[in-house]
Design an enzyme around this catalytic site. Sequence first.
Site, mmCIF file in Angstrom:
data_model
loop_
_atom_site.group_PDB
_atom_site.id
_atom_site.type_symbol
_atom_site.label_atom_id
_atom_site.label_comp_id
_atom_site.label_asym_id
_atom_site.label_seq_id
_atom_site.Cartn_x
_atom_site.Cartn_y
_atom_site.Cartn_z
ATOM 1 N N CYS A 139 0.886 -1.165 0.000
ATOM 2 C CA CYS A 139 0.000 0.000 0.000
ATOM 3 C C CYS A 139 0.919 1.208 0.000
ATOM 4 C CB CYS A 139 -0.916 0.017 1.212
ATOM 5 S SG CYS A 139 -1.940 1.509 1.264
ATOM 6 N N CYS A 144 -0.526 4.376 2.454
ATOM 7 C CA CYS A 144 -0.630 4.247 3.918
ATOM 8 C C CYS A 144 -0.368 2.799 4.311
ATOM 9 C CB CYS A 144 -1.969 4.764 4.419
ATOM 10 S SG CYS A 144 -3.387 4.060 3.562
ATOM 11 N N SER A 145 -1.411 2.088 4.717
ATOM 12 C CA SER A 145 -1.209 0.687 5.109
ATOM 13 C C SER A 145 -2.487 -0.130 4.892
ATOM 14 C CB SER A 145 -0.778 0.599 6.576
ATOM 15 O OG SER A 145 -1.740 1.212 7.410
ATOM 16 N N CYS A 146 -3.174 0.097 3.770
ATOM 17 C CA CYS A 146 -4.374 -0.678 3.468
ATOM 18 C C CYS A 146 -3.999 -2.156 3.396
ATOM 19 C CB CYS A 146 -4.990 -0.217 2.152
ATOM 20 S SG CYS A 146 -5.608 1.482 2.221
#
Length: 200
Positions: free
Chosen positions: A105, A108-110
């Site tokens: 991702c 961000c941190s999906c």
Amino acid sequence: MPHDHEHSHVPADPALRVKALETLLVKKGLVDPAALDEIIETYGNKVGPHYGAQIVARAWSDPAYLERLRKDATAAIAEFGFTGRQGEHMVVVENTPQVHNLVVCTLCSCYPWTVLGLPPVWYKSSAYRSKAVIDPRGVLADFGMEIGDDVEIRVWDSTAEIRYLVIPMRPDGTDGMSEADLAALVTRESMIGTGLAVHP
């Protein structure tokens, strides 16, 4: 120039920042501590990579299920009862001898919480997020994986709308194994693309 107002100092440690934010949200009545504990318990201890491993094992052993995953992964995953936040729109990508898939991702941190639980710390790091796109072979080498030059590496960028699950290649010598035994060979890293399934 001197001044008399107080500065608020943000802790450098991310864990302390999270705790400070949690305390503030609870104090202001914006977050229910019991609900927060429930979320942490669910994604920290109940939901985890063992859910994703069940999906992979079924895909390895049931061609009809694999086809349903290809057509509509969200619905096929829901057959196990694995639904909810961070798994609303799932897509599976399959590793083959010719193609290796890697998920990142970049913004961000999906991450597909419903099938992999909480993301590993490295998945959220800026180093991984940038290098996975710029130098995916280098990233795989960092994880101890040497991918031949004849293998195409496809990088999939998870977003708030789409989460990806890698179906790793089934290891040789696993014919006749039960789904439970197959699931034990599937690692979290193999479902992100930074690792392979374990050989029995």
